[in-house]
Write a protein that holds these residues in place. Structure first.
Motif, short mmCIF file in Angstrom:
data_model
loop_
_atom_site.label_atom_id
_atom_site.label_comp_id
_atom_site.label_asym_id
_atom_site.label_seq_id
_atom_site.Cartn_x
_atom_site.Cartn_y
_atom_site.Cartn_z
N LYS A 92 0.82 -1.21 0.00
CA LYS A 92 0.00 0.00 0.00
C LYS A 92 0.86 1.26 0.00
O LYS A 92 0.53 2.24 -0.65
CB LYS A 92 -0.95 0.00 1.20
N ALA A 93 1.98 1.24 0.72
CA ALA A 93 2.87 2.40 0.74
C ALA A 93 3.47 2.64 -0.64
O ALA A 93 3.56 3.78 -1.11
CB ALA A 93 3.97 2.20 1.77
N SER A 94 3.85 1.56 -1.31
CA SER A 94 4.39 1.68 -2.66
C SER A 94 3.33 2.21 -3.64
O SER A 94 3.62 3.04 -4.50
CB SER A 94 4.90 0.32 -3.12
N LEU A 96 0.82 4.11 -2.87
CA LEU A 96 0.59 5.52 -2.56
C LEU A 96 1.70 6.39 -3.14
O LEU A 96 1.45 7.50 -3.61
CB LEU A 96 0.48 5.72 -1.04
N ASN A 97 2.94 5.89 -3.15
CA ASN A 97 4.04 6.62 -3.78
C ASN A 97 3.81 6.75 -5.28
O ASN A 97 4.09 7.80 -5.87
CB ASN A 97 5.37 5.92 -3.51
N THR A 98 3.30 5.71 -5.91
CA THR A 98 3.00 5.77 -7.34
C THR A 98 1.91 6.81 -7.61
O THR A 98 2.01 7.59 -8.56
CB THR A 98 2.55 4.39 -7.84
N GLU A 100 1.26 9.40 -5.80
CA GLU A 100 1.87 10.72 -5.59
C GLU A 100 2.68 11.15 -6.82
O GLU A 100 2.61 12.31 -7.25
CB GLU A 100 2.78 10.69 -4.36
N ASN A 101 3.44 10.23 -7.41
CA ASN A 101 4.23 10.56 -8.60
C ASN A 101 3.33 10.96 -9.76
O ASN A 101 3.65 11.89 -10.52
CB ASN A 101 5.11 9.38 -8.99
N THR A 104 1.74 14.50 -9.07
CA THR A 104 2.63 15.66 -9.14
C THR A 104 3.47 15.70 -10.41
O THR A 104 4.40 16.50 -10.50
CB THR A 104 3.57 15.65 -7.92
N ASP A 105 3.15 14.87 -11.39
CA ASP A 105 3.92 14.83 -12.63
C ASP A 105 3.67 16.11 -13.43
O ASP A 105 2.54 16.39 -13.83
CB ASP A 105 3.52 13.60 -13.45
N ALA A 125 -5.73 9.32 -3.54
CA ALA A 125 -4.90 9.64 -2.38
C ALA A 125 -5.74 10.14 -1.21
O ALA A 125 -5.41 9.90 -0.06
CB ALA A 125 -3.86 10.69 -2.76
#
Length: 167
Positions: A92-94, A96-98, A100-101, A104-105, A125
């Protein structure tokens, strides 16, 4: 009074067959350190997809047959499901990082499709529950068959009937 080994084994089997006698841990549960190690390799290890069970068993020092037999036991199955849950929570953390990327791209800011993707990423998110991404559509259309329609609804007081007699 000495009991024979076969009598002791038969008594143990009778006790094990009684309802509620499933061992969660310890001797006879199947959840030995080697089996737990094999399950951790199976879930978290970087194994070839085709032969995962064999590689996990060999990595833990077990035969494939012994690992398969152990995985049929309730305590081992519960440990396997717990490790899968831990792995899923770690992903889930990974994820969420995806998100976020994507959100914010800077390249996605230039087009309408990119803005839509960024908006969906922001919604993902912000959602607290995984079930919020599920949507249900209900069909509200009424199918009508061609033909005559007789309206029997009451629209208020009926009109008065006036009769005129000729004299």
């Amino acid at each position: 009074m000495m009991l024979s080994p076969t009598a002791l084994i038969a008594a143990r089997d009778r006790e094990a067959a009684k309802p509620g006698r499933v061992k969660k841990s310890g001797r006879g549960s199947g959840a030995t350190p080697k089996v737990k190690s094999a399950i951790e390799l199976l879930v978290f290890g970087e194994l070839e997809p085709r032969d995962r069970l064999r590689q996990a068993a060999e990595g833990a020092g077990l035969s494939v047959r012994a690992l398969r037999a152990a995985m049929l036991k309730p305590a081992v199955d519960a440990y396997y499901k717990q490790q899968l849950s831990n792995y899923r929570n770690g992903l889930k953390a990974s994820a969420l990082n995806t998100v976020e990327n994507i959100m914010t791209d800077p390249q996605l800011m230039n087009t309408a499709a990119g803005a839509k993707v960024r908006l969906d990423a922001a919604k993902t998110a912000l959602s607290d529950d995984a079930a919020t991404g599920i949507s249900v559509h209900v069909n509200t259309q009424v199918n009508v068959t061609p033909g005559y329609v007789i309206d029997l609804t009451d629209h208020g007081p009926s009109p008065e009937i006036i009769t005129v007699e000729n004299t």
